[in-house]
Motif scaffolding. Sequence first.
Motif, short mmCIF file in Angstrom:
data_model
loop_
_atom_site.label_atom_id
_atom_site.label_comp_id
_atom_site.label_asym_id
_atom_site.label_seq_id
_atom_site.Cartn_x
_atom_site.Cartn_y
_atom_site.Cartn_z
N ASP A 106 -1.95 4.88 9.30
CA ASP A 106 -2.93 4.12 8.51
C ASP A 106 -2.30 2.86 7.94
N TYR A 107 -1.06 2.99 7.48
CA TYR A 107 -0.36 1.83 6.91
C TYR A 107 -0.10 0.79 7.99
N ILE A 108 0.31 1.23 9.16
CA ILE A 108 0.55 0.30 10.28
C ILE A 108 -0.74 -0.43 10.64
N GLU A 109 -1.84 0.30 10.71
CA GLU A 109 -3.14 -0.32 11.00
C GLU A 109 -3.49 -1.35 9.93
N PHE A 110 -3.26 -0.99 8.66
CA PHE A 110 -3.52 -1.90 7.56
C PHE A 110 -2.69 -3.17 7.70
N LEU A 111 -1.40 -3.02 7.96
CA LEU A 111 -0.53 -4.20 8.09
C LEU A 111 -0.95 -5.09 9.26
N ASN A 112 -1.40 -4.48 10.34
CA ASN A 112 -1.82 -5.26 11.51
C ASN A 112 -3.09 -6.04 11.27
N ALA B 94 -12.78 -3.71 -7.72
CA ALA B 94 -11.70 -3.93 -6.76
C ALA B 94 -10.95 -2.62 -6.55
N SER B 95 -10.14 -2.61 -5.52
CA SER B 95 -9.35 -1.44 -5.17
C SER B 95 -7.89 -1.88 -5.00
N GLN B 96 -6.98 -1.08 -5.53
CA GLN B 96 -5.55 -1.33 -5.36
C GLN B 96 -5.09 -0.50 -4.18
N SER B 97 -4.25 -1.08 -3.32
CA SER B 97 -3.85 -0.32 -2.14
C SER B 97 -2.39 -0.51 -1.78
N TRP B 98 -1.85 0.52 -1.17
CA TRP B 98 -0.52 0.52 -0.57
C TRP B 98 0.53 -0.14 -1.45
N THR B 99 0.70 0.41 -2.65
CA THR B 99 1.74 -0.08 -3.55
C THR B 99 3.03 0.68 -3.26
N GLU C 46 10.59 -13.00 -6.06
CA GLU C 46 9.67 -13.92 -5.40
C GLU C 46 8.51 -13.12 -4.85
N PHE C 47 7.31 -13.46 -5.28
CA PHE C 47 6.09 -12.82 -4.79
C PHE C 47 5.51 -13.72 -3.70
N GLN C 48 5.18 -13.12 -2.55
CA GLN C 48 4.66 -13.89 -1.42
C GLN C 48 3.43 -13.21 -0.86
N ASP C 49 2.57 -14.01 -0.21
CA ASP C 49 1.49 -13.42 0.57
C ASP C 49 2.11 -12.68 1.74
N TYR C 50 1.56 -11.53 2.08
CA TYR C 50 2.07 -10.77 3.22
C TYR C 50 1.93 -11.60 4.48
N SER C 51 2.96 -11.55 5.32
CA SER C 51 2.89 -12.16 6.64
C SER C 51 3.53 -11.19 7.63
N MET C 52 3.22 -11.37 8.90
CA MET C 52 3.76 -10.48 9.93
C MET C 52 5.29 -10.53 9.98
N GLU C 53 5.89 -11.56 9.43
CA GLU C 53 7.36 -11.63 9.37
C GLU C 53 7.92 -10.49 8.51
N SER C 54 7.11 -9.97 7.59
CA SER C 54 7.55 -8.87 6.72
C SER C 54 7.18 -7.50 7.26
N TYR C 55 6.52 -7.46 8.41
CA TYR C 55 6.00 -6.21 8.97
C TYR C 55 7.06 -5.11 9.05
N ASN C 56 8.17 -5.37 9.74
CA ASN C 56 9.20 -4.34 9.92
C ASN C 56 9.80 -3.90 8.59
N HIS C 57 9.96 -4.84 7.66
CA HIS C 57 10.50 -4.49 6.35
C HIS C 57 9.52 -3.62 5.56
N CYS C 58 8.23 -3.90 5.71
CA CYS C 58 7.22 -3.06 5.05
C CYS C 58 7.24 -1.65 5.61
N ILE C 59 7.41 -1.52 6.92
CA ILE C 59 7.49 -0.19 7.54
C ILE C 59 8.73 0.55 7.02
#
Length: 158
Positions: free
Chosen positions: A44-50, A79-84, A13-26
């Motif tokens: 930098d990644y934390i700043e990006f997620l925020n 375009a630029s690809q980021s944080w894969t 399942e592909f989803q738009d990022y939401s803050m609910e996924s923040y801790n899992h992304c970290i």
Amino acid sequence: MGWGKRVNNNQLEFQDYSMESYNHCIELFDLNCPEFFAPIEKSDYIEFLNQKEDSYFTIHHNSILIGAYGIHITSGRSASQSWTLIHPDYQGSGIGRLIMQRIFSYMEKNDIDDLSLSTSQHTEAFFMKFGARRIDFIKNGWDEGLHRIEMEIDRSKH
């Protein structure tokens, strides 16, 4: 990098990022350190997620976050690809290929010809499979032993 878990694409399942996924992304970032990301990049990644980017996406398998990636229009037809990031247990299972297919689809829908990305020596060959070419190499550019490689994919020829 192992062969990865066997994944049926219908289970993803592909989803738009939401803050609910923040801790899992970290957690995902931490699992990819230091092989694919330098620990000093974490802030930098934390700043990006925020910033809660609209064009950052998460990938879930059986409700577990196993990947994330971003694509951002930088100008006109570029375009630029980021944080894969892909969970180590799923690397080599085709998730990266699916991400690239989705990125190319996004580019086509938005009339984008050029994609730039920053990577390391560990994933350069992967991106080359999709037509990326190296445009710059910075020894230890991310951290000691983790070289920064700037790449570009020109889709205008397709």
